[in-house]
Design an enzyme around this catalytic site. Structure first.
Site, short mmCIF file in Angstrom:
data_model
loop_
_atom_site.label_atom_id
_atom_site.label_comp_id
_atom_site.label_asym_id
_atom_site.label_seq_id
_atom_site.Cartn_x
_atom_site.Cartn_y
_atom_site.Cartn_z
N ASP A 12 0.82 -1.21 0.00
CA ASP A 12 0.00 0.00 0.00
C ASP A 12 0.87 1.27 0.00
O ASP A 12 1.97 1.27 0.54
CB ASP A 12 -0.91 -0.02 1.23
CG ASP A 12 -2.03 1.01 1.13
OD1 ASP A 12 -2.31 1.48 0.00
OD2 ASP A 12 -2.61 1.34 2.17
N ASN A 60 -10.66 -2.68 -6.15
CA ASN A 60 -9.88 -1.70 -6.92
C ASN A 60 -10.54 -1.32 -8.26
O ASN A 60 -10.15 -0.33 -8.89
CB ASN A 60 -8.45 -2.19 -7.18
CG ASN A 60 -7.56 -2.14 -5.95
OD1 ASN A 60 -6.64 -2.94 -5.79
ND2 ASN A 60 -7.82 -1.20 -5.04
C1 FPP Z 1 -1.85 0.02 -3.42
O1 FPP Z 1 -1.44 1.36 -3.35
C2 FPP Z 1 -1.26 -0.62 -4.58
C3 FPP Z 1 -1.97 -1.16 -5.62
C4 FPP Z 1 -3.43 -1.15 -5.69
C5 FPP Z 1 -1.27 -1.73 -6.77
C6 FPP Z 1 -0.01 -2.50 -6.46
C7 FPP Z 1 0.81 -2.52 -7.68
C8 FPP Z 1 2.15 -2.49 -7.74
C9 FPP Z 1 3.02 -2.55 -6.54
C10 FPP Z 1 2.86 -2.38 -9.02
C11 FPP Z 1 2.50 -3.41 -9.99
C12 FPP Z 1 2.79 -4.77 -9.53
C13 FPP Z 1 3.00 -5.79 -10.37
C14 FPP Z 1 3.24 -7.11 -9.79
C15 FPP Z 1 3.02 -5.62 -11.83
P1 FPP Z 1 -2.54 2.50 -3.48
O2 FPP Z 1 -2.62 2.89 -4.90
O3 FPP Z 1 -3.83 2.04 -2.86
O4 FPP Z 1 -1.87 3.63 -2.64
P2 FPP Z 1 -2.63 4.77 -1.80
O5 FPP Z 1 -3.20 4.10 -0.59
O6 FPP Z 1 -1.52 5.69 -1.47
O7 FPP Z 1 -3.66 5.38 -2.70
#
Ligand code: FPP
Length: 224
Positions: A12, A60
């Site tokens: 996250d 998501n």
């Molecule tokens: C959560 O951070 C992260 C995600 C929903 C996506 C995770 C993806 C990656 C780490 C990169 C891609 C991975 C692969 C394996 C190709 P958030 O966007 O919810 O962060 P926030 O809470 O700050 O909004």
């Protein structure tokens, strides 16, 4: 010292990191991918056999289309560019979640799973379109349909994680303390570590510190 076989991670904080440093949430996802690669390497070094990464939840889909498309593009490119390398490193890739993406991404995911299915260094479970409540409801429905007994062993047979031992350790980065519908069944006895840093800032040193703290915990599993 506690054995460490399976680590699960809620990665996250990409969005917040991206906004703060590059004025773009998507830049945070791109940076987050670098952390994914280094955490895989460290997991191998630490002889961890299963690493489960929460990459996209059933919730998501509520994000803006632009961000969803960016994430799936990132994943497609990652698979296209890195799968041979992962295979060479004897890494097994498994998807947990419902694979109902574009035809192109579904093909890439299936082919990554097939290509690496016999590998044994480490298994990376990529949680994609994953939601624990959906997973549990589907399992119970299957048991009902087969008129099977509803018990622990039978439920586990129908989870995405069938034949995968439960995580010993779950880490969530991003300074948020919740489970967000991630592995609700499988985390029943996991040790949980919440990390203040955003995922793109989470480094090897932070990971090793958590691993070390986990190894020195007293785990009771209900006993005293
Ligand atoms: C959560 O951070 C992260 C995600 C929903 C996506 C995770 C993806 C990656 C780490 C990169 C891609 C991975 C692969 C394996 C190709 P958030 O966007 O919810 O962060 P926030 O809470 O700050 O909004």
């Amino acid at each position: 010292m506690n054995p460490l076989n399976h680590v699960a991670i809620i990665m996250d904080g990409n969005g917040r990191w991206g906004l703060k440093h590059k004025n773009s949430r998507n830049a945070g996802h791109k940076a987050g991918l670098n952390t994914v690669e280094s955490i895989i390497k460290q997991s191998i070094k630490n002889k961890i056999k299963y690493l489960t990464l929460f990459a996209f939840s059933t919730e998501n889909w509520k994000r803006p289309k632009k961000e969803i498309n960016y994430l799936f593009n990132l994943l497609e490119n990652f698979l296209i560019n890195k799968i041979d390398d992962l295979h060479k490193q004897n890494i097994k890739v498994k998807i947990i979640g419902s694979k109902n993406f574009s035809k192109k991404l579904n093909l890439l995911l299936n082919s990554a799973e097939k290509k690496t299915s016999k590998n044994s260094k480490i298994q990376i479970n990529l949680a994609l379109n994953y939601g624990a409540k959906f997973e549990l409801i589907s399992a119970i429905k299957k048991l009902q349909k087969n008129k099977d007994k509803i018990d622990e062993k039978n439920i586990e047979k129908f989870l995405y994680t069938k034949n995968i031992p439960d995580p010993d350790l779950m880490i969530r980065t991003g300074n948020t303390k919740r489970l967000s519908n991630f592995l609700l069944w499988q985390l029943a006895y996991a040790e949980i570590f919440f990390e203040k840093k955003m995922w793109p800032d989470f480094n090897d040193k932070d990971y090793l510190k958590i691993i070390n703290d986990y190894k020195n915990l007293k785990r009771n599993f209900g006993k005293i």
